[in-house]
Design an enzyme around this catalytic site. Structure first.
Site, PDB file in Angstrom:
ATOM      1  N   GLY A  97      -4.506  -2.210   5.820  1.00  0.00           N
ATOM      2  CA  GLY A  97      -3.719  -3.339   5.302  1.00  0.00           C
ATOM      3  C   GLY A  97      -4.316  -4.697   5.656  1.00  0.00           C
ATOM      4  N   ARG A  98      -4.628  -4.890   6.942  1.00  0.00           N
ATOM      5  CA  ARG A  98      -5.091  -6.221   7.379  1.00  0.00           C
ATOM      6  C   ARG A  98      -6.514  -6.531   6.918  1.00  0.00           C
ATOM      7  NH1 ARG A  98      -3.831  -2.786  11.299  1.00  0.00           N
ATOM      8  NH2 ARG A  98      -5.365  -2.053  12.813  1.00  0.00           N
ATOM      9  N   LYS A 108       0.841  -1.194   0.000  1.00  0.00           N
ATOM     10  CA  LYS A 108       0.000   0.000   0.000  1.00  0.00           C
ATOM     11  C   LYS A 108       0.886   1.257   0.000  1.00  0.00           C
ATOM     12  CE  LYS A 108      -3.489   2.146   2.949  1.00  0.00           C
ATOM     13  NZ  LYS A 108      -4.280   1.963   4.174  1.00  0.00           N
ATOM     14  N   HIS A 129      -1.993 -33.527  18.823  1.00  0.00           N
ATOM     15  CA  HIS A 129      -0.766 -34.245  19.191  1.00  0.00           C
ATOM     16  C   HIS A 129       0.299 -33.261  19.633  1.00  0.00           C
ATOM     17  CE1 HIS A 129      -2.435 -37.985  17.509  1.00  0.00           C
ATOM     18  NE2 HIS A 129      -3.112 -37.112  16.768  1.00  0.00           N
ATOM     19  N   GLU A 131      10.887  -4.549   4.139  1.00  0.00           N
ATOM     20  CA  GLU A 131      10.976  -5.945   3.703  1.00  0.00           C
ATOM     21  C   GLU A 131      10.558  -6.088   2.238  1.00  0.00           C
ATOM     22  OE1 GLU A 131       9.531  -4.849   6.470  1.00  0.00           O
ATOM     23  OE2 GLU A 131       9.595  -6.323   8.095  1.00  0.00           O
ATOM     24  N   LYS A 186      10.238  -0.240  14.017  1.00  0.00           N
ATOM     25  CA  LYS A 186      10.743   0.149  12.691  1.00  0.00           C
ATOM     26  C   LYS A 186      11.779   1.261  12.837  1.00  0.00           C
ATOM     27  CE  LYS A 186       6.475  -0.654  10.077  1.00  0.00           C
ATOM     28  NZ  LYS A 186       5.447  -0.002   9.295  1.00  0.00           N
ATOM     29  N   GLU A 231      -3.563  -6.902  15.879  1.00  0.00           N
ATOM     30  CA  GLU A 231      -3.103  -5.582  15.445  1.00  0.00           C
ATOM     31  C   GLU A 231      -4.236  -4.557  15.588  1.00  0.00           C
ATOM     32  OE1 GLU A 231       0.256  -4.216  12.345  1.00  0.00           O
ATOM     33  OE2 GLU A 231      -1.455  -5.168  11.402  1.00  0.00           O
TER      34      GLU A 231
HETATM   35  C1  G6Q Z   1      -1.954  -3.905   8.495  1.00  0.00           C
HETATM   36  C2  G6Q Z   1      -0.687  -3.263   8.776  1.00  0.00           C
HETATM   37  C3  G6Q Z   1       0.519  -3.922   8.171  1.00  0.00           C
HETATM   38  C4  G6Q Z   1       0.732  -3.644   6.697  1.00  0.00           C
HETATM   39  C5  G6Q Z   1       2.156  -4.050   6.334  1.00  0.00           C
HETATM   40  C6  G6Q Z   1       2.477  -3.839   4.886  1.00  0.00           C
HETATM   41  O1  G6Q Z   1      -3.016  -3.461   8.805  1.00  0.00           O
HETATM   42  O2  G6Q Z   1      -0.784  -1.921   8.450  1.00  0.00           O
HETATM   43  O3  G6Q Z   1       0.531  -5.298   8.380  1.00  0.00           O
HETATM   44  O4  G6Q Z   1      -0.190  -4.306   5.916  1.00  0.00           O
HETATM   45  O5  G6Q Z   1       3.051  -3.348   7.140  1.00  0.00           O
HETATM   46  O6  G6Q Z   1       2.340  -2.506   4.547  1.00  0.00           O
HETATM   47  P1  G6Q Z   1       2.406  -2.051   3.051  1.00  0.00           P
HETATM   48  O7  G6Q Z   1       1.276  -2.688   2.320  1.00  0.00           O
HETATM   49  O8  G6Q Z   1       2.329  -0.562   3.058  1.00  0.00           O
HETATM   50  O9  G6Q Z   1       3.730  -2.545   2.507  1.00  0.00           O
END
Ligand code: G6Q
Length: 554
Positions: free
Chosen positions: A273-274, A212, A390, A218, A518, A359
């Site tokens: 994002g989530r 996003k 198990h 990463e 971060k 989160e």
């Molecule tokens: C979700 C968080 C987080 C996010 C990631 C990736 O709600 O905000 O998990 O989705 O940090 O972010 P980007 O899509 O911006 O790379």
């Protein structure tokens, strides 16, 4: 706050006091007692909605407590907050954003306005663009740099830009398109990228950079290394456009990376994002299972949204699940909850729900910035049954803390081989039974003596065999795991989180807690990489670890 606040603090407080008293009053009552008192308990504590059935009779919930919990939701202004959310008000006030993942799967004819713009039009256009793209790739019109068709998709993204699509693809294995395989790379650990690319061919691989922000360390590092791999593997810079597409709200940065604007699918501020599986972040899913199935996934989620929006609290599946969680955590003292799908293809569902839940509600400051007055957030964990039986189920049965469990069971399998499915189902039901009934000292003694042990021997061993029981579980069944039921299931949990956040008066849609790590990471990286940089500003433990890393890197 930019939306009308219907949270009635006084009324919430009164409900809490009532519920605390109810918890005390029923201290000595067991779940089995409740079944004895009400022959219709299963009917009275079951619900069906959007292709899912929930039996929550194996819980310490009475009708009286249920209606008090519903009053609690009411006092917290749940209905008003739900409507404010669905209609696009700025619910995520700390980030000044609307929360509209429901619009991604909503009725295209029902407009939702954000900043004077009907976002449903953007959603429809994006879905159509995704469809055209999926068709091109699956029909073999989208060719790699040497004229061959694409055989492998690598989705590079992390967190919300990874977990949902991975779970959906795994869950929908029977719907996969032939001749196309999606892979995921998320971790900054090079092992993730290296092992994924090991068997792939640059000329037939298409990367989707899912970010996003297009700023995530990463994802960008993995994307850059993937681009190097592509260039070393015979691709030219001018051909990056054939092998890299992006899903991002940051068009400028995606273009800077080398992705053509026509290959950048949009993300919007109003999708967290989530909660983004339903947006173009779902592109890998659409490629792997086909656009028609992706649309069915959205339709399943929409059916759950409609149920959530319309059903009264007492008949509302996400509300009931949320209230059960509140009852356990705030009034009966639980601090963790397990989600255990009896379906191998849902093995990673708990990881996705863990993000959605932890989160969103792992917070202790309310929407006005004051400390919350009750326990919030819950540790959500789990894995596929029967494997867990198990491993960690021992703790569910005899551990010091009781942990409520959601069992998820499709009634039909996509793989009708021999007796497997009946065995799977009997294991699932047996676990729920064992949690509820347990085993008394008396039956342990009887069992041991029947097996030939003397009274003395039986007395020594019996305490180890006692299982306390009276531990709650919920059974969610679905006819079969399909795109629709999967959509509905994930949306169920999204709304559960929303309801709990509403009752705790949290902003469930920001995530400031992840920022500090971060920032510190950014300042530590140069210290690890430059052997002469001073470590004086660090605490002694971190400095020693940096020193060990430097020495090892030579
Ligand atoms: C979700 C968080 C987080 C996010 C990631 C990736 O709600 O905000 O998990 O989705 O940090 O972010 P980007 O899509 O911006 O790379």
């Amino acid at each position: 706050m930019d939306y009308p606040d219907h949270y009635d603090t006084e009324a919430v407080l009164r409900c809490k006091q009532d519920l605390l008293q109810a918890a005390q009053e029923q201290e000595n009552q067991t779940i089995s007692d409740l079944f004895r008192q009400d022959p219709d308990r299963v009917v009275n504590f079951s619900l069906a909605a959007a292709g899912l059935h929930l039996d929550y009779s194996k819980t310490p919930l009475t009708e009286g407590v249920r209606s008090r919990l519903c009053q609690l939701a009411n006092s917290a202004g749940l209905k008003a907050l739900t409507e404010a959310t669905f209609s696009g008000q700025v619910i995520n006030h700390t980030e000044k954003r609307a929360v509209l993942h429901t619009a991604l799967r909503g009725d295209p004819e029902e407009p939702v306005w954000v900043d004077g713009n009907n976002i449903k039009a953007d959603v429809t256009t994006t879905l159509d663009r995704m469809e055209a793209f999926v068709e091109k790739v699956s029909d073999g019109q989208w060719l790699g740099f040497d004229g061959r068709e694409i055989t492998d998709i690598v989705s590079i993204g992390i967190g919300g830009s990874y977990l949902g699509p991975r779970v959906a693809i795994e869950a929908l294995r029977p719907y996969w398109e032939e001749d196309l395989r999606c892979h995921f790379v998320s971790n900054i650990d090079a092992a993730d990228l290296a092992t994924t690319l090991e068997d792939l061919t640059p000329a037939t691989t298409l990367f989707i950079i899912q970010s996003k922000s297009f700023k995530t360390q990463e994802t960008l590092t993995n994307a850059e290394s993937a681009r190097d791999w592509f260039l070393k593997g015979g691709g030219e810079s001018s051909e990056i456009g054939k092998h890299f597409v992006a899903v991002s709200s940051n068009v400028a940065l995606a273009r800077e990376f080398g992705i053509e604007e026509s290959n950048i699918f949009p993300m919007w501020d109003w999708v967290g994002g989530r909660y983004s599986l339903w947006s173009a972040i779902g592109l890998p899913v659409a490629l792997q299972v086909g656009m028609a199935n992706f649309r069915k996934l959205l339709a399943g989620a929409r059916a759950m949204d409609e149920h959530f929006r319309e059903a009264p609290a007492e008949e509302n599946m996400p509300v009931i699940l949320a209230l059960l969680g509140i009852w356990y955590q705030n009034f009966l003292g639980a601090s963790s909850c397990a989600v255990i799908p009896y379906d191998q293809s849902l093995e990673n569902l708990p990881a996705h729900l863990q993000q959605v839940d932890m989160e969103s509600n792992g917070k202790t400051v309310d929407r006005s910035g004051n400390p919350v007055s009750m326990a919030t957030g819950v540790v959500l964990w789990g894995g596929a049954g029967t494997n867990g039986q198990h491993a960690y189920h021992q703790l569910l049965h005899q551990g010091g803390e009781w942990i409520p469990v959601d069992f998820i069971l499709p009634l039909k399998s996509h793989y009708p081989i021999g007796r497997h499915h009946a065995m799977l189902a009997s294991n699932c039901l047996a676990q729920a039974q064992a949690l509820m009934h347990g085993k008394s000292l008396e039956s342990a003694m009887q069992e041991l003596q029947a097996a030939g042990l003397s009274v003395e021997e039986a007395q020594k061993l019996a305490p180890h065999k006692v299982i306390p029981g009276n531990r709650p579980s919920h059974l969610i069944t679905l006819e079969k795991l399909t795109p629709e039921t999967l959509g509905s299931l994930i949306a169920l949990y999204e709304h559960r989180v929303f309801v709990q956040g509403a009752i705790w008066d949290l902003n469930s849609f920001d995530q400031w807690g992840v920022e500090l790590g971060k920032q510190l990471c950014d300042s530590l990286l140069p210290l690890l990489e430059s052997p002469d940089a001073s470590l004086q500003a660090l605490d002694a433990s971190t400095a020693a670890a940096v020193q060990r890393f430097r020495e090892s890197s030579g």
